[in-house]
Design an enzyme around this catalytic site. Structure first.
Site, PDB file in Angstrom:
ATOM      1  CE  LYS A  99      -3.674   2.022   2.900  1.00  0.00           C
ATOM      2  NZ  LYS A  99      -4.566   1.749   4.063  1.00  0.00           N
TER       3      LYS A  99
ATOM      4  CB  SER B 226      -7.876   3.426   3.141  1.00  0.00           C
ATOM      5  OG  SER B 226      -6.988   2.837   4.082  1.00  0.00           O
TER       6      SER B 226
ATOM      7  CB  SER C   1      -8.154   0.778   6.093  1.00  0.00           C
ATOM      8  OG  SER C   1      -8.938   1.927   6.141  1.00  0.00           O
TER       9      SER C   1
END
Lengths: 58, 463
Positions: B80, B155, B179
């Site tokens: 990420k 996210s 997330s």
């Protein structure tokens, strides 16, 4: 655009967001009003002396 | 013959160890999958192909000379893009950070690099792990591989999409209010939020210090445990580190569910925030599956879901505002609009709001601890709705908070989500959440594996 009340303008100024408000009035005002509405959803302790978990340590 | 991209991490690792699969060949197959699928999914915001190829070649040579040094030797892992990879920008998917080049690896990346992992690129995220899906950011939002018109969750949206689409066998995400587990749920994969403090956050851009976790995202429970084995452990440079030594989190994987005491927190999705009927039905079926495997199910009552959500919101917004304060005042135009709207509320919270939230947090945490005196595992909903359309901002705003994941960010207990159904006719995954005792990841994986083995969803692919 601004339909902020004088009290709201004072809170925005206190948060240091005057310049941000000038550029993003709807976003700033929306955030202020959402926060005030959400404040009531946070359950307060009965005991005013209750110790908070100031630093979260499992 | 099975394509390398369809191998699980464990299968690829075994094939590499047996010299049936070269790390270079494996990486090339995944890069070809990325080239084929990513133009319509936007999971990656940056590929690091040349560096990854060099690492794969080095892994191939080292394995030929002396065998693999870990199950992750030669395995590509996606990151990420709030996690630092030395020498590359950590953009946080934001115009604020396009030139923010990482001087060093995040602690989790360094551990994975030591284990021999390969890093093919940086993955899309909601901006600063909070604002998304955004169509006015520097990169397009990731799409759901099961149906690209729908939200992949966030996210860690690129991590979820890339793993589900077989672009990488595993990825790292971060989880402050769900997330890791949200995109895992929406993309039909396995996502773990570990116990607070088990995995270092050093070199990971923070969203909220006391709620942030780094977690593994994979297609199977076994793969997830293998990845956690590599990244768990103490870090004196992370103030949230619990100082807990890593264990072998695979050791209880095949223990089964016989005699497992599972507490079903039914009121979360029946009374507190009623789930969409297909979600509720899938959860009931998940419970029946565990019962057939010998688990003992009881209903458990916790404080209302709204209490956990309010505490999470007050603490997250306060801590995030402290991090973003300067940019919110001086260059708000650097954010996507949805990010600005999600960060600004924290600027209006008071000191007493934060203290009251911290007080309530202690009470909520004690309530969950008390539940674990009676049961081994808690079972709850993850999302209350199937993934909504990504281009429907009203649906995104309505469904975003309808979830039961923040509970365990507030309390710090480990929680894992895995697929438990498919919403038709949209062809979208549904998921269940299991939570375990603090630092009880091995037992939690055992319960999750028992469900995974008995349920019909493992191996289901979006295309």
């Amino acid at each position: 655009m601004s339909d902020a009340t004088p009290r709201e303008r004072a809170l925005i100024a206190a948060a240091g967001l005057d310049a941000t408000f000038d550029r993003f009035p709807a976003e700033v005002l929306g955030a202020l009003r959402a926060t005030e509405a959400a404040r009531g959803r946070l359950v307060r302790p009965q005991d005013p002396a209750e110790e908070p978990a100031t630093v979260f340590r499992p | 013959m099975t394509s390398p991209v369809d191998l699980t991490l464990a299968e690829a690792s075994a094939a590499i160890a047996a010299r049936r699969l070269s790390p270079v060949e494996y990486l090339d197959a995944l890069l070809a999958r990325i080239a084929e699928r990513d133009p319509e999914l936007n999971a990656f915001i940056r590929l690091t192909e040349e560096e990854a190829r060099a690492a794969a070649r080095a892994a191939e040579a080292a394995i030929a000379a002396g065998g693999p040094r870990s199950p992750l030797h030669g395995i590509p892992v996606g990151l990420k893009d709030i996690i630092d990879l030395a020498g590359h920008p950590t953009t946080c998917h934001s115009r604020q950070c396009l030139d923010r080049v990482a001087a060093a690896d995040a602690r989790v990346v360094a551990l994975l690099r030591d284990a021999g992992a390969v890093f093919p690129g940086k993955l899309a995220t909601h901006e600063f792990a909070i604002g998304g899906p955004a169509f006015d950011g520097p990169f397009p939002p990731a799409r759901n591989p099961w149906n690209r018109l729908h939200h992949p969750g966030g996210s860690s949206s690129g991590s979820g999409a890339a793993v589900a689409a077989r672009m990488v066998p595993a990825a790292l995400g971060t989880d402050t209010g769900g997330s890791v587990r949200h995109p895992a749920s929406h993309c039909g994969i396995v996502g773990l939020k570990p116990s607070y403090g088990l995995v270092s956050r050093r070199g990971v851009f923070p969203l909220a210090f006391s709620l942030d976790h780094v977690g593994p995202m994979t297609r199977t429970v076994e793969d997830n445990a293998i990845l956690l084995n590599a990244i768990a452990g103490p870090d004196a440079a992370d103030r949230g580190s619990a100082g807990r030594e890593a264990e072998d989190y695979t050791r209880l994987l095949e223990g089964g569910a016989r005699g497992l005491r599972v507490g079903f927190v039914r009121h979360f999705h029946e009374r507190d925030d009623p789930a969409e009927p297909r979600v509720a039905a899938a959860l009931e079926e998940a419970v029946r599956t565990l019962e057939r495997e010998g688990a003992i199910l009881t209903d458990v009552t916790l404080p209302p879901l709204g209490d956990f959500a309010a505490v999470n919101r007050a603490i997250l917004n306060s801590e995030a505002a402290a991090i973003h304060e300067r940019w919110l005042r001086e260059r708000p135009e650097g954010y996507a609009n949805i990010t600005l709207r999600r960060l600004l509320p924290g600027m209006f919270l008071s000191a007493t709001d934060l203290v009251q939230a911290q007080r309530r947090r202690a009470v909520l945490t004690a309530a969950v601890e008390a539940a674990f005196a009676e049961v081994d595992i808690l079972l709850t909903a993850s999302s209350m709705d199937p993934p909504c359309r990504i281009d429907d901002p009203e649906a995104v705003e309505r469904t975003y908070p309808r979830q039961a994941r923040t509970v365990f960010n507030v309390t710090g207990h480990p929680a894992i989500t895995l697929m438990c159904g498919l919403a038709e006719p949209e062809n979208l995954p549904l998921s269940v959440q299991l939570a375990g005792r603090r630092f009880g990841e091995a037992a939690l994986y055992g319960a999750a594996r028992a469900y995974e083995r008995a349920a019909p969803w493992q191996g289901r692919a979006p295309f």
